[in-house]
Design a protein around this motif. Structure first.
Motif, PDB file in Angstrom:
ATOM      1  N   ASP A 542       0.816  -1.214   0.000  1.00 53.49           N
ATOM      2  CA  ASP A 542       0.000   0.000   0.000  1.00 53.49           C
ATOM      3  C   ASP A 542       0.852   1.268   0.000  1.00 53.49           C
ATOM      4  N   ARG A 543       1.863   1.332   0.853  1.00 51.94           N
ATOM      5  CA  ARG A 543       2.641   2.566   1.014  1.00 51.94           C
ATOM      6  C   ARG A 543       3.667   2.764  -0.096  1.00 51.94           C
ATOM      7  N   ASP A 544       4.223   1.659  -0.594  1.00 58.57           N
ATOM      8  CA  ASP A 544       5.331   1.778  -1.534  1.00 58.57           C
ATOM      9  C   ASP A 544       4.973   1.382  -2.957  1.00 58.57           C
ATOM     10  N   GLY A 545       3.668   1.118  -3.185  1.00 56.66           N
ATOM     11  CA  GLY A 545       3.179   0.903  -4.531  1.00 56.66           C
ATOM     12  C   GLY A 545       3.660  -0.370  -5.191  1.00 56.66           C
ATOM     13  N   LEU A 546       3.935  -1.412  -4.407  1.00 53.19           N
ATOM     14  CA  LEU A 546       4.371  -2.690  -4.972  1.00 53.19           C
ATOM     15  C   LEU A 546       3.164  -3.613  -5.145  1.00 53.19           C
ATOM     16  N   ASP A 547       3.033  -4.191  -6.329  1.00 55.06           N
ATOM     17  CA  ASP A 547       1.932  -5.142  -6.494  1.00 55.06           C
ATOM     18  C   ASP A 547       2.355  -6.476  -5.887  1.00 55.06           C
ATOM     19  N   PRO A 548       1.407  -7.314  -5.458  1.00 54.28           N
ATOM     20  CA  PRO A 548       1.732  -8.572  -4.784  1.00 54.28           C
ATOM     21  C   PRO A 548       2.657  -9.478  -5.580  1.00 54.28           C
ATOM     22  N   ALA A 549       2.494  -9.559  -6.882  1.00 52.63           N
ATOM     23  CA  ALA A 549       3.340 -10.444  -7.689  1.00 52.63           C
ATOM     24  C   ALA A 549       4.802 -10.002  -7.642  1.00 52.63           C
ATOM     25  N   THR A 550       5.025  -8.668  -7.719  1.00 55.69           N
ATOM     26  CA  THR A 550       6.404  -8.150  -7.653  1.00 55.69           C
ATOM     27  C   THR A 550       7.013  -8.412  -6.288  1.00 55.69           C
ATOM     28  N   LEU A 551       6.218  -8.172  -5.238  1.00 53.84           N
ATOM     29  CA  LEU A 551       6.733  -8.411  -3.889  1.00 53.84           C
ATOM     30  C   LEU A 551       7.042  -9.897  -3.679  1.00 53.84           C
ATOM     31  N   ASP A 552       6.226 -10.763  -4.258  1.00 50.48           N
ATOM     32  CA  ASP A 552       6.494 -12.198  -4.155  1.00 50.48           C
ATOM     33  C   ASP A 552       7.832 -12.552  -4.809  1.00 50.48           C
ATOM     34  N   GLU A 553       8.109 -11.931  -5.955  1.00 51.56           N
ATOM     35  CA  GLU A 553       9.393 -12.173  -6.623  1.00 51.56           C
ATOM     36  C   GLU A 553      10.553 -11.729  -5.729  1.00 51.56           C
ATOM     37  N   ILE A 554      10.359 -10.612  -5.086  1.00 54.58           N
ATOM     38  CA  ILE A 554      11.402 -10.107  -4.183  1.00 54.58           C
ATOM     39  C   ILE A 554      11.607 -11.086  -3.032  1.00 54.58           C
ATOM     40  N   LEU A 555      10.511 -11.598  -2.473  1.00 60.05           N
ATOM     41  CA  LEU A 555      10.628 -12.559  -1.380  1.00 60.05           C
ATOM     42  C   LEU A 555      11.374 -13.812  -1.824  1.00 60.05           C
ATOM     43  N   ARG A 556      11.068 -14.286  -3.010  1.00 55.04           N
ATOM     44  CA  ARG A 556      11.746 -15.484  -3.508  1.00 55.04           C
ATOM     45  C   ARG A 556      13.246 -15.239  -3.712  1.00 55.04           C
ATOM     46  N   SER A 557      13.616 -13.975  -3.989  1.00 56.53           N
ATOM     47  CA  SER A 557      15.045 -13.681  -4.142  1.00 56.53           C
ATOM     48  C   SER A 557      15.794 -13.868  -2.820  1.00 56.53           C
TER      49      SER A 557
END
Length: 616
Positions: A542-557
């Protein structure tokens, strides 16, 4: 190789003043505090032993640069002897008992001050008074004040005021006749006798000090450099231990070579250390690089070359000199060898820094083992640019991670370093088939659960491997390069926050493990706060404008399964990430980690269960 005898205190202090006894230049100036000097003077007056001193006859193999004692003006006189042990005692005594200048000392809180020492003569006549009571000290001007200097409590600043107060200045004890004449005459003119105080001064102060003898051990000039430095190290227990660099600095100075300037630089010269550190000196990989690390690399190459030459001469077996970096070998390093090797060793350290930076070892706190730097620099020093191939780099990479995750460079590793350097060079050149350290490296999967300390090498190694594998920051999405690392204030933080884990009843031994940590920016850590992952992930979106799919990719990294984190499933997250991190280590070490029940590989190096935990 030595003689032991006794020498009068007067004679010793005379030899200090006439500079026949001087200090080797590596001896640090040392300031005893006021209480220690007072106690020393009391012991001398009582005739108590204050310990032996150790000297070295000048003119032998070891040609130290000389300097006089503190407060003694340099006269350019070559010493007959060097003082190796006893500097603090003799410096204090030559100032307190034989100098017109006040004694340089310090308070109990470490503040530098000047003091003078006196004998209270009426107190010295009292048989019930202890010398500790009648030896007194004042400021350097001979006065003591109170009420912020407004009230003068004592004033012994002139001979007349000393006569009036019946106090004897101890710095006149070896030149007492003039003072005593003035003292007796002062009171004779006033019609009073000072026979009792004069008698007490002679019996309790002057005679005991004049007769006092100190044990002295004299090393003759036939002793070797190693023997002298070893003896000095063993007796130098009162101050900070001198390292090989300081001792060699003094040895090389006799050949008019300033090792300290070569390393540290001066107003005109940039030293090797500054060149290695570059601009960001406080955070650089070499911010804590020790001068002895550099010397050990030089010593490794020097002894390796000597061994090579011996082999070429046909020597074999026990007749071959060893490759070593031990202290005695460093102390034996000739100046000519240091000058021959220093530039290539500096280049080796430069290449080692590039090697570490490429593996996301970004600053000195990230270096798993500082001792690895010696091995890396020594190896790189002997690999010419044309041979710094991908294959050579891959072999060094394998050794590096094996050392880190095998935790093989902890404690005293001088023998391992001396073995690794020639083995690595032989392996890289195709002259050897293996490196012992790589073969000994073992990682047990359970070790992940106990990696909780920021100081542990494997902990640092895991952080570096995560960044190297492409881990991206939760908020910015950036990978961790040198610029982003410092700009975004990256550190290792909890994935499941401590506050949430405590509320959920998860033991600290689990949530503080590296399994629950990853490199993140300060902003990401703020976004995480103490909330459940499901809460803080939504906040980031919500605050940083990341969509869930992008954040999921970051988590997997970060080798994190998004579904488990979004479900606040700590147990599932723990098990999955434990396996993922084990795989990362296997990739780094090029061999399987050991799992429970696997007896095919035996653990080589136990870890320290008392490692301190890392807050985050």
């Amino acid at each position: 190789m030595f003689d032991s005898t006794k020498e009068s205190l007067r004679s010793l202090l005379d030899s200090i003043r006439d500079q026949s006894l001087q200090l080797p230049d590596f001896q640090r100036d040392w300031v005893w505090d006021d209480d220690a000097i007072h106690s020393l003077l009391v012991s001398i007056v009582r005739g108590f032993p204050v310990g032996a001193i150790l000297t070295l006859e000048a003119g032998g193999e070891v040609k130290f640069q000389a300097r006089p004692f503190a407060t003694i003006q340099q006269k350019g006189i070559a010493p007959k002897e060097f003082l190796l042990d006893g500097q603090q005692r003799l410096t204090s005594l030559v100032q307190a008992l034989g100098s017109d200048a006040p004694v340089r000392t310090k308070t109990a809180k470490g503040q530098l001050v000047e003091r003078r020492y006196f004998v209270d003569l009426p107190a010295a006549t009292d048989p019930n008074q202890d010398p500790a009571e009648w030896i007194v000290s004042t400021r350097g001007d001979g006065k003591e004040t109170s009420d912020f200097g407004r009230t003068i409590d004592r004033d012994y600043s002139t001979p007349e005021k000393q006569f009036e107060a019946h106090v004897f200045p101890l710095n006149q004890v070896f030149n007492e006749h003039e003072w005593l004449f003035g003292y007796k005459n002062y009171w004779h003119n006033r019609g009073e006798s000072v026979h009792e105080t004069d008698k007490a001064l002679f019996e309790h102060v002057i005679r005991p000090i004049h007769r006092y003898e100190m044990p002295i051990i004299r090393l003759n000039k036939g002793n070797t450099r190693e023997a002298i430095c070893t003896v000095f190290e063993k007796v130098n227990t009162g101050g900070k231990k001198l390292d090989a660099f300081e001792l060699l600095t003094a040895v090389y100075a006799s050949d008019e070579y300033n090792l300290r300037t070569d390393w540290m630089g001066d107003a005109k010269t940039t030293g090797r250390l500054s060149r290695l550190r570059g601009l960001d000196k406080s955070r650089d990989i070499y911010a804590k690089l020790a001068s002895t690390d550099f010397l050990q690399a030089c010593t490794a190459l020097s002894t390796m070359d000597r061994r090579r030459d011996s082999i070429a001469q046909g020597r074999t077996g026990k007749d071959l000199p060893p490759v070593t970096i031990r202290r005695e070998a460093m102390l034996a390093l000739p100046l000519s060898e240091y000058q021959r090797l220093a530039n290539e060793v500096e280049e080796g350290f430069t290449q080692a820094k590039k090697f570490l930076s490429a593996r996301r070892i970004i600053w000195f706190k990230d270096v798993p083992y500082p001792t690895q730097l010696i091995t890396l620099a020594s190896v790189f020093a002997r690999i010419p640019p044309a041979e710094r191939t991908a294959a050579a780099n891959d072999k060094l990479d394998r050794w590096f991670w094996a050392s880190v995750f095998g935790e093989l460079y902890s404690g005293s590793v001088e023998s391992r370093i001396a073995r690794d350097i020639p083995e690595l060079l032989g392996w890289i050149r195709g002259e050897a088939e293996h490196v012992t350290t790589i073969g000994e490296a073992v990682f047990q999967i359970e070790r992940l659960e106990t990696l909780r300390s920021r100081l542990a090498a494997a902990y640092k190694g895991m952080n570096a491997r995560l960044m190297l594998s492409g881990a991206r920051d939760f908020v910015s999405g950036d990978t961790f390069e040198i610029m982003t690392y410092f700009d975004q204030q990256v550190d290792i933080h909890h994935v499941f926050p401590k506050a949430w884990c405590n509320k959920a009843g998860i033991p600290a031994a689990e949530y503080d493990s590296i399994i629950n940590k990853s490199p993140l920016s300060k902003l990401s850590n703020i976004r995480i706060g103490g909330d459940a992952p499901s809460v803080y992930l939504k906040r980031i979106e919500d605050r940083d404008g990341l969509d869930p799919a992008t954040l999921d990719e970051i988590l997997r990294s970060h080798l994190i399964e998004p579904e488990l984190l979004r479900a606040d499933d700590f147990a599932g997250f723990w098990a999955a990430r434990r396996e993922a991190l084990a795989g990362l280590i296997e990739n780094a070490m090029r061999r399987p980690v050991v799992r429970s029940g696997d007896d095919s590989i035996v653990e080589q190096t136990p870890y320290d269960p008392g490692e301190e935990e890392e807050a985050g």
